[in-house]
Design a protein around this motif. Structure first.
Motif, short mmCIF file in Angstrom:
data_model
loop_
_atom_site.label_atom_id
_atom_site.label_comp_id
_atom_site.label_asym_id
_atom_site.label_seq_id
_atom_site.Cartn_x
_atom_site.Cartn_y
_atom_site.Cartn_z
N ASN A 1 5.92 -2.14 -6.25
CA ASN A 1 5.26 -3.44 -5.98
C ASN A 1 4.42 -2.92 -6.22
OD1 ASN A 1 3.99 -3.90 -3.42
ND2 ASN A 1 5.68 -4.95 -2.47
N PRO A 2 3.45 -4.30 -6.59
CA PRO A 2 1.96 -4.06 -7.06
C PRO A 2 0.88 -3.31 -6.47
CG PRO A 2 3.06 -6.93 -7.78
CD PRO A 2 4.03 -5.80 -6.39
N THR A 3 1.21 -3.33 -4.64
CA THR A 3 0.57 -2.62 -3.86
C THR A 3 1.30 -0.78 -3.68
OG1 THR A 3 0.50 -4.29 -2.22
CG2 THR A 3 0.10 -2.78 -1.19
N GLN A 4 2.34 -0.68 -3.99
CA GLN A 4 2.92 0.67 -4.45
C GLN A 4 2.29 1.06 -5.66
OE1 GLN A 4 4.24 1.50 -1.05
NE2 GLN A 4 4.52 2.71 -2.53
N VAL A 5 2.82 0.47 -6.69
CA VAL A 5 1.01 1.24 -8.05
C VAL A 5 0.27 1.28 -7.60
CG1 VAL A 5 0.87 0.08 -10.11
CG2 VAL A 5 3.20 -0.51 -8.84
N ASN A 6 -0.35 0.08 -6.87
CA ASN A 6 -1.96 0.62 -6.76
C ASN A 6 -2.62 1.43 -5.57
OD1 ASN A 6 -4.63 -0.76 -6.77
ND2 ASN A 6 -5.23 -0.79 -5.04
N ARG A 7 -1.39 1.79 -4.88
CA ARG A 7 -2.01 3.08 -4.12
C ARG A 7 -1.29 4.18 -5.55
NH1 ARG A 7 2.24 1.44 0.38
NH2 ARG A 7 0.04 0.53 1.71
N ALA A 8 -0.25 4.09 -6.18
CA ALA A 8 -0.57 5.61 -7.15
C ALA A 8 -1.04 5.41 -8.43
CB ALA A 8 0.80 4.81 -8.00
N ILE A 9 -2.07 4.27 -8.41
CA ILE A 9 -2.80 4.19 -9.22
C ILE A 9 -3.89 5.40 -8.82
CG2 ILE A 9 -4.86 2.87 -10.27
CD1 ILE A 9 -2.35 1.37 -11.40
N LYS A 10 -4.53 4.63 -7.45
CA LYS A 10 -5.55 5.30 -6.67
C LYS A 10 -5.31 6.76 -6.54
CE LYS A 10 -7.72 1.72 -6.37
NZ LYS A 10 -9.36 1.36 -6.93
#
Length: 69
Positions: free
Chosen positions: A38-47
């Motif tokens: 999920n793009p939201t989960q990817v963003n959280r991981a990157i952050k």
């Protein structure tokens, strides 16, 4: 490790991932599609989120972008 050191480490990882994405002409959305997350989960991981799921996602990202941990 204190909070500031954790924050600095997270920022370093985020910059490294974003630079690799730019060099490949990829967006975070492209990356999320490629690794099947999920793009939201990817963003959280990157952050820098430290949940087990985010850690697994970062491992996938490191593999796809050839980033050494």
């Amino acid at each position: 490790m204190n909070e500031q050191a954790l924050l600095n480490s997270a920022r370093t990882v985020e910059k490294q991932i974003k630079i690799n994405l730019l060099n490949r002409g990829m967006s975070q959305r492209d990356l999320s599609d490629l690794i099947g997350e999920n793009p939201t989960q990817v963003n959280r991981a990157i952050k820098g989120d430290m949940s087990p799921k985010s850690i697994r996602i970062r491992e996938k990202i490191y593999t796809v972008l050839n980033i050494e941990e």
